[in-house]
Design an enzyme around this catalytic site. Structure first.
Site, PDB file in Angstrom:
ATOM      1  N   MET A 101       0.849  -1.187   0.000  1.00 39.70           N
ATOM      2  CA  MET A 101       0.000   0.000   0.000  1.00 39.70           C
ATOM      3  C   MET A 101       0.888   1.241   0.000  1.00 39.70           C
ATOM      4  O   MET A 101       1.645   1.473   0.943  1.00 39.70           O
ATOM      5  CB  MET A 101      -0.890  -0.001   1.250  1.00 39.70           C
ATOM      6  CG  MET A 101      -1.731  -1.258   1.398  1.00 39.70           C
ATOM      7  SD  MET A 101      -2.332  -1.484   3.098  1.00 39.70           S
ATOM      8  CE  MET A 101      -3.366  -0.042   3.281  1.00 39.70           C
ATOM      9  N   GLY A 187       1.506   4.351   4.238  1.00 41.60           N
ATOM     10  CA  GLY A 187       2.344   3.433   3.477  1.00 41.60           C
ATOM     11  C   GLY A 187       2.689   2.166   4.235  1.00 41.60           C
ATOM     12  O   GLY A 187       3.266   2.224   5.310  1.00 41.60           O
ATOM     13  N   SER A 188       2.366   1.002   3.694  1.00 42.64           N
ATOM     14  CA  SER A 188       2.481  -0.206   4.489  1.00 42.64           C
ATOM     15  C   SER A 188       2.212  -1.433   3.629  1.00 42.64           C
ATOM     16  O   SER A 188       2.221  -1.355   2.401  1.00 42.64           O
ATOM     17  CB  SER A 188       1.476  -0.148   5.649  1.00 42.64           C
ATOM     18  OG  SER A 188       0.267   0.431   5.206  1.00 42.64           O
ATOM     19  N   ARG A 189       1.941  -2.575   4.281  1.00 45.05           N
ATOM     20  CA  ARG A 189       1.715  -3.829   3.565  1.00 45.05           C
ATOM     21  C   ARG A 189       0.710  -4.669   4.321  1.00 45.05           C
ATOM     22  O   ARG A 189       0.654  -4.639   5.547  1.00 45.05           O
ATOM     23  CB  ARG A 189       3.035  -4.588   3.427  1.00 45.05           C
ATOM     24  CG  ARG A 189       3.014  -5.694   2.391  1.00 45.05           C
ATOM     25  CD  ARG A 189       4.365  -6.345   2.293  1.00 45.05           C
ATOM     26  NE  ARG A 189       4.436  -7.603   3.018  1.00 45.05           N
ATOM     27  CZ  ARG A 189       5.565  -8.234   3.300  1.00 45.05           C
ATOM     28  NH1 ARG A 189       6.725  -7.725   2.979  1.00 45.05           N
ATOM     29  NH2 ARG A 189       5.536  -9.384   3.947  1.00 45.05           N
TER      30      ARG A 189
END
Length: 218
Positions: A101, A187-189
């Site tokens: 993301m 911002g990430s996963r």
């Protein structure tokens, strides 16, 4: 223990919704921008500050958007907006689908299946970029859902900028497919593990939309 969930209601903005858990970041930024704009006519210094603070506030409003979705029917749907970063067979027969993301994506995550939350575990860790292999050791929240396919594991992973994961629901909650379950800031996963025998119907590089993109195949 998982991060405590927020009970604050979602805020409406220009007919849309803002994500629960946005207030600690959003309110000070918007307040600073509003104050700078109010003083800009009388002060050159305030006018100089008004431009970047207003741009930052607009960016925050965009980042924390939480649009309504028409949930797509299917066994397993994407829990996150983003891009499929990897698809990896696991030793126990499951398949891990990792979705990256970016800061431009909606960061509210949704339940991939209907079921009951059996576990929400916060695991401390680092904050390397979410697209980096080392991100598997990052700060994260591990979810387990009891579903018609059995136990489904999903992991929210913080990135280099995302320093806070906000679960919306506690252990024991019964969820409908596509229901909002939490927020990752900046911002990430998100990783989801498909059970053995469930085939993947997305590919690396494909864009996903939470609650809309189906990630398994009949």
């Amino acid at each position: 223990m998982p991060h405590s969930q927020t009970s604050a209601p979602r805020v409406s903005f220009l007919g849309g919704r803002l994500a629960r858990g946005a207030s600690p970041w959003l309110l000070p930024t918007v307040a600073t921008a509003a104050l700078s704009l109010a003083r800009s006519r009388r002060s050159k210094g305030a006018a100089a500050i008004a431009v970047p603070t207003t741009a930052l506030a607009a960016g925050m409003l965009w980042f924390f958007r939480d649009p309504e979705r028409e949930i797509t029917p299917g066994r397993v749907i994407s829990p996150a907006d983003g891009v499929v970063q990897s698809i990896m067979p696991w030793k126990d027969g499951r398949t891990r689908v990792a979705i990256f993301m970016s800061p431009l994506n909606v960061h509210v995550n949704r339940a991939p299946l209907a079921g009951t939350v059996t576990s929400v575990e916060h695991v401390p860790g680092g904050f390397v970029p979410a697209f980096n292999k080392e991100s598997e050791n990052n700060e994260r929240v591990v979810w387990h859902f009891d579903t018609e396919l059995g136990d489904i594991e999903m992991i929210q992973i913080a990135g280099a900028v995302a320093r806070r994961i906000v679960p919306y629901v506690p252990q024991g909650t019964k969820l409908e497919q596509g229901e909002r379950i939490g927020l990752i800031r900046f911002g990430s996963r998100v990783d989801i593990y498909l059970p053995e025998g469930v085939e993947v119907d997305v590919e690396v590089g494909q864009k996903t939309v939470a609650g809309v993109t189906r990630i398994d195949r009949d």
